[in-house]
Design an enzyme around this catalytic site. Structure first.
Site, PDB file in Angstrom:
ATOM      1  N   GLU A  53       1.675 -10.775 -17.239  1.00 44.54           N
ATOM      2  CA  GLU A  53       1.280  -9.800 -16.230  1.00 44.54           C
ATOM      3  C   GLU A  53       0.542  -8.593 -16.802  1.00 44.54           C
ATOM      4  OE1 GLU A  53       4.432  -7.899 -13.981  1.00 44.54           O
ATOM      5  OE2 GLU A  53       5.796  -8.126 -15.658  1.00 44.54           O
ATOM      6  N   TRP A 109      -3.859  -1.891  -1.459  1.00 45.00           N
ATOM      7  CA  TRP A 109      -3.814  -3.166  -2.175  1.00 45.00           C
ATOM      8  C   TRP A 109      -4.298  -4.193  -1.160  1.00 45.00           C
ATOM      9  CZ3 TRP A 109      -1.396  -7.934  -1.823  1.00 45.00           C
ATOM     10  CH2 TRP A 109      -1.385  -8.702  -2.990  1.00 45.00           C
ATOM     11  N   ASN A 123       0.506  -0.139   6.293  1.00 47.33           N
ATOM     12  CA  ASN A 123       1.053  -1.000   5.245  1.00 47.33           C
ATOM     13  C   ASN A 123       1.608  -2.232   5.951  1.00 47.33           C
ATOM     14  OD1 ASN A 123       2.098  -1.992   2.899  1.00 47.33           O
ATOM     15  ND2 ASN A 123       3.605  -0.371   2.594  1.00 47.33           N
ATOM     16  N   GLY A 124       1.246  -3.417   5.521  1.00 45.45           N
ATOM     17  CA  GLY A 124       1.720  -4.634   6.177  1.00 45.45           C
ATOM     18  C   GLY A 124       0.559  -5.497   6.617  1.00 45.45           C
ATOM     19  N   GLU A 183      11.416 -14.437 -18.704  1.00 49.76           N
ATOM     20  CA  GLU A 183      11.072 -13.025 -18.554  1.00 49.76           C
ATOM     21  C   GLU A 183      10.064 -12.598 -19.628  1.00 49.76           C
ATOM     22  OE1 GLU A 183      11.202 -10.920 -16.375  1.00 49.76           O
ATOM     23  OE2 GLU A 183      10.998  -9.009 -17.380  1.00 49.76           O
ATOM     24  N   ARG A 197       1.549   1.548  -6.207  1.00 49.57           N
ATOM     25  CA  ARG A 197       1.774   0.556  -5.145  1.00 49.57           C
ATOM     26  C   ARG A 197       0.520  -0.247  -4.849  1.00 49.57           C
ATOM     27  NH1 ARG A 197       6.398   1.852  -1.317  1.00 49.57           N
ATOM     28  NH2 ARG A 197       5.427   0.260  -0.054  1.00 49.57           N
ATOM     29  N   LYS A 206       3.514  -2.463  -7.541  1.00 50.03           N
ATOM     30  CA  LYS A 206       4.920  -2.303  -7.926  1.00 50.03           C
ATOM     31  C   LYS A 206       5.870  -2.825  -6.851  1.00 50.03           C
ATOM     32  CE  LYS A 206       8.228  -0.694 -10.580  1.00 50.03           C
ATOM     33  NZ  LYS A 206       8.554  -1.522 -11.751  1.00 50.03           N
ATOM     34  N   HIS A 229       9.378 -33.249 -22.624  1.00 48.93           N
ATOM     35  CA  HIS A 229       9.069 -33.911 -21.353  1.00 48.93           C
ATOM     36  C   HIS A 229       7.698 -33.496 -20.829  1.00 48.93           C
ATOM     37  CE1 HIS A 229      13.124 -35.528 -21.261  1.00 48.93           C
ATOM     38  NE2 HIS A 229      13.478 -34.364 -21.776  1.00 48.93           N
ATOM     39  N   LYS A 253       6.408 -11.017 -18.651  1.00 42.17           N
ATOM     40  CA  LYS A 253       5.922  -9.719 -19.158  1.00 42.17           C
ATOM     41  C   LYS A 253       4.573  -9.899 -19.829  1.00 42.17           C
ATOM     42  CE  LYS A 253       7.764  -7.476 -17.499  1.00 42.17           C
ATOM     43  NZ  LYS A 253       8.919  -7.635 -16.660  1.00 42.17           N
ATOM     44  N   CYS A 305       0.851  -1.193   0.000  1.00 39.25           N
ATOM     45  CA  CYS A 305       0.000   0.000   0.000  1.00 39.25           C
ATOM     46  C   CYS A 305       0.886   1.241   0.000  1.00 39.25           C
ATOM     47  CB  CYS A 305      -0.870   0.011   1.240  1.00 39.25           C
ATOM     48  SG  CYS A 305      -1.834  -1.486   1.424  1.00 39.25           S
TER      49      CYS A 305
HETATM   50  C1  F6R Z   1       7.455  -7.964 -13.027  1.00 41.20           C
HETATM   51  C2  F6R Z   1       7.963  -7.287 -11.843  1.00 41.20           C
HETATM   52  C3  F6R Z   1       8.065  -8.075 -10.597  1.00 41.20           C
HETATM   53  C4  F6R Z   1       9.263  -7.602  -9.766  1.00 41.20           C
HETATM   54  C5  F6R Z   1       9.272  -8.311  -8.407  1.00 41.20           C
HETATM   55  C6  F6R Z   1      10.495  -7.938  -7.588  1.00 41.20           C
HETATM   56  O1  F6R Z   1       7.480  -7.128 -14.137  1.00 41.20           O
HETATM   57  O2  F6R Z   1       8.261  -6.129 -11.865  1.00 41.20           O
HETATM   58  O3  F6R Z   1       8.139  -9.442 -10.855  1.00 41.20           O
HETATM   59  O4  F6R Z   1      10.434  -7.870 -10.458  1.00 41.20           O
HETATM   60  O5  F6R Z   1       8.121  -7.986  -7.704  1.00 41.20           O
HETATM   61  O6  F6R Z   1      10.567  -6.563  -7.396  1.00 41.20           O
HETATM   62  P1  F6R Z   1      11.898  -5.864  -6.927  1.00 41.20           P
HETATM   63  O7  F6R Z   1      12.871  -5.926  -8.032  1.00 41.20           O
HETATM   64  O8  F6R Z   1      11.499  -4.477  -6.589  1.00 41.20           O
HETATM   65  O9  F6R Z   1      12.390  -6.646  -5.728  1.00 41.20           O
END
Ligand code: F6R
Length: 615
Positions: free
Chosen positions: A495, A76, A102-103, A488, A27, A610, A511, A492, A2
């Protein structure tokens, strides 16, 4: 997860809080709210709404509030569905105390039952509301607001960042940080003060800041801040000036932050590379490695940890360390590592990768590594973030603020930072000769321009997105270094476009996954020059033999694969180890354009945030 903000000044609080909440919306964005405290002491006024900040803004439209102190929150959801009632701030039942948080209060169910039995009435399903009622009891017992928060925090299990106000102390906010649920940064303006979960929310007011450490509390009014520890003793908290340009947070000409950030990669890569080394003479600096610098030669083993995209960067870092330092290296998901009682010792270097430096699983994994005596280095994009304060040394990536929830420029910047760190480790251990460094630095120096060339092809990927916009499933295949890039690429895609996408080591195909392939299950295969190309050619043929359509990412000029595949994406040639950086760029662009075509909320995809500060 949050976002938290607070303001105490002389001017109206609401516009400042709204502006800051917009900076924090990435966030969490299922609901938002603010509470203001009127100096004329007409009590606490709360406005909160389910949905995005714009809903809250509309609800506040035309409100002429004189309040000069207030707190705000963007949520969130963890306990209780997104709704007006579950949105923060939460008020105690006598209306005297208001809290944002937050938490997770892990013992909230027991506390809530006890409070209800004692006569408290709850308005929401949240764990946060227990904090407001507990503080109400402490204030009734005669505590100051700060003491009420301290006493309450002692009863909470789990990690928290809490901010509260009380009608009995107008003009004052109090904050507490327990564990790693999120930071609290305090900003010192001229006759006005702010606090927030993120530096970005404070920077428009001031660059003069202080961070609350774990187990510290603050009392903040417009004249300044005082700090205590969890035992109630006064503590000094260091103030410092931060050099971050808030303008980089703007979208500029781009429709979305994600596209802007994809486009910024040549600069982000150059800034990262040249902040860590030079080409002539070929040298590496690593100014922030601190006490880790002198111990690199003693490292016998490396464990890299991270989550999500950062985990994929860590997987590439593992290969770089094996290549340059010739020592065993392994990668683990931080959320698994923290619970598996890992075998570590003084000869182990733990490298954590976290662009935010605030991810709770990474922080907890680092705490485990610290307790076991491992040397720690963190790769981070955020000046002064929590990981940088735990690690023995930091390698900063210089990607600038990343706002899109899907990480792009921080991923590639982390990969090149890991490449350079692996070289540094190789030099320290004598497995890289000083003469070889020149050649390796020349190779990495070519990457930003190679990335820029891919970006100039963006319209091609916008058109290619038509192929995938209606698909339900997608398989990404890669071998060797292209395997993390395939993972990766799939992350992308899933998500931001909500297409089911899997990233697989191509050797695994036979497999199991090959059973999925048919005309409705397209594959993207990374088949660049050094990615075990001949092996991946057979995987392409196997997919096509089952009626599957293959788009291949190839090195420019590779006509053989161009003839074989149903479609190709050509990227410039770079050295073998750096191919995944360049191959990732078209996959980012493709995900972006597919998501836009599908009408998805690119910068704030559903269910995500984020910075992941809860388990
Ligand atoms: C995906 C993404 C997340 C972050 C993950 C770790 O696009 O951004 O998978 O990579 O939440 O975040 P950080 O790097 O801030 O620890």
């Amino acid at each position: 997860m949050c976002g938290i903000v607070g303001y105490a000044g002389t001017g109206p609080a609401i516009p400042v809080l709204l502006r800051a909440l917009k900076d924090l919306e990435y966030r969490g964005y299922d609901s938002a709210g603010i509470a203001v405290l009127d100096p004329a002491s007409t009590g606490i006024h709360i406005t909160k709404r389910q949905g995005k900040i714009s809903n809250l803004e509309s609800a506040l439209h035309g409100t002429a509030s004189e309040a000069t102190t207030g707190i705000g929150h963007t949520r969130w959801a963890t306990h209780g569905k997104p709704s007006d009632q579950n949105a923060h701030p939460h008020l105690s039942c006598n209306g005297e105390v208001v809290v944002i948080h937050n938490g997770i209060v892990e013992n909230y169910a027991g506390l809530r039952a006890g409070l209800i039995a004692a006569g408290h009435r709850f308005e929401s399903e949240t764990d946060t509301e227990t904090i407001a009622h507990l503080m109400e009891d402490r204030l009734k017992a005669g505590d100051t607001l700060l003491e009420a928060l301290r006493q309450t925090a002692l009863r909470l299990e789990g990690s928290q960042a809490i901010v509260a106000m009380a009608a009995s102390e107008p003009g004052t906010m109090v904050a507490a940080r327990v564990g790693n649920a999120g930071g609290v940064v305090i900003g010192y303006g001229a006759g006005e003060m702010m606090l927030a979960s993120d530096l970005a929310a404070v920077l428009p007011l001031t660059q003069d800041i202080a961070f609350l450490a774990d187990q510290q509390l603050a009392r903040v009014d417009r004249a300044g801040a005082d700090f205590i520890d969890a035992a109630g003793n006064p503590v000094e908290v260091v103030r410092r000036k931060v050099p971050i340009d808030p303008v980089s947070a703007l979208k500029g000409e781009h429709q979305h932050f994600m596209l802007k950030e994809i486009m910024e990669q040549p600069e982000a890569l150059s800034d990262t590379i040249w902040s860590l080394g030079t080409l002539a003479p070929a040298e590496l600096y690593f100014d922030d490695l601190g006490r880790a610098l002198d111990r690199l030669a003693e490292v016998e083993r490396v464990v890299l940890i991270g989550m999500g995209t950062s985990l994929h960067a860590a997987m590439l870092g593992q290969r770089y360390i094996e290549a340059f330092a010739r020592i065993p290296a392994e990668t683990d998901n931080a959320s698994e590592f923290r619970y598996r009682d890992p075998v570590l010792g003084p000869g182990t270097l733990v490298i954590s990768v976290s662009q935010s430096g605030e991810t709770v699983d990474v922080l907890e994994a680092m705490a485990v590594a610290k307790a076991k005596g491992a040397l720690q280095v963190t790769i981070c994009n955020t000046e002064g973030a929590q990981t940088t304060r735990v690690a023995d040394g930091t390698v900063y990536t210089r990607a600038g603020l990343e706002r899109g929830v899907a990480s792009t420029k921080c991923f590639t910047a982390s990969v090149v930072a890991l490449y350079l760190l692996a070289l540094k480790l190789g030099l320290a251990r004598g497995t890289i000769a000083p003469g070889e460094l020149q050649e390796r630095m020349q190779e990495v120096a070519r990457v930003p321009e190679a990335v820029a060339r891919v970006l100039r092809q963006a319209p091609v990927y916008r058109r290619m997105a038509n192929r995938f916009a209606t698909t339900q499933h997608l398989l990404f295949l890669g071998r060797g270094l292209a395997f993390p890039a395939a993972m990766e690429g799939a992350l992308k895609m899933k998500e931001i476009s909500y297409i089911h996408a899997e990233g697989y080591a191509a050797g695994e195909m036979k497999h199991g996954p090959i059973a999925l392939i048919d005309a409705n299950f397209p594959t993207i295969a990374i088949a660049t020059r050094h990615a075990l190309r001949s092996k991946i050619v057979s995987n392409i043929e196997q997919v096509q033999a089952r009626g599957g359509e293959v788009t291949a990412v190839v090195t420019e000029g590779d006509d053989e694969i161009a003839r074989l595949a149903d479609a190709t994406i050509a990227v410039p040639e770079v050295s073998a180890l750096l191919e995944p950086v360049v191959a990732s760029i078209p996959l980012q662009l493709l995900s972006y354009y597919v998501a836009v075509q599908r009408g998805c909320d690119v910068d704030q995809p559903r269910n995500l945030a984020k910075t992941v500060t809860v388990e």
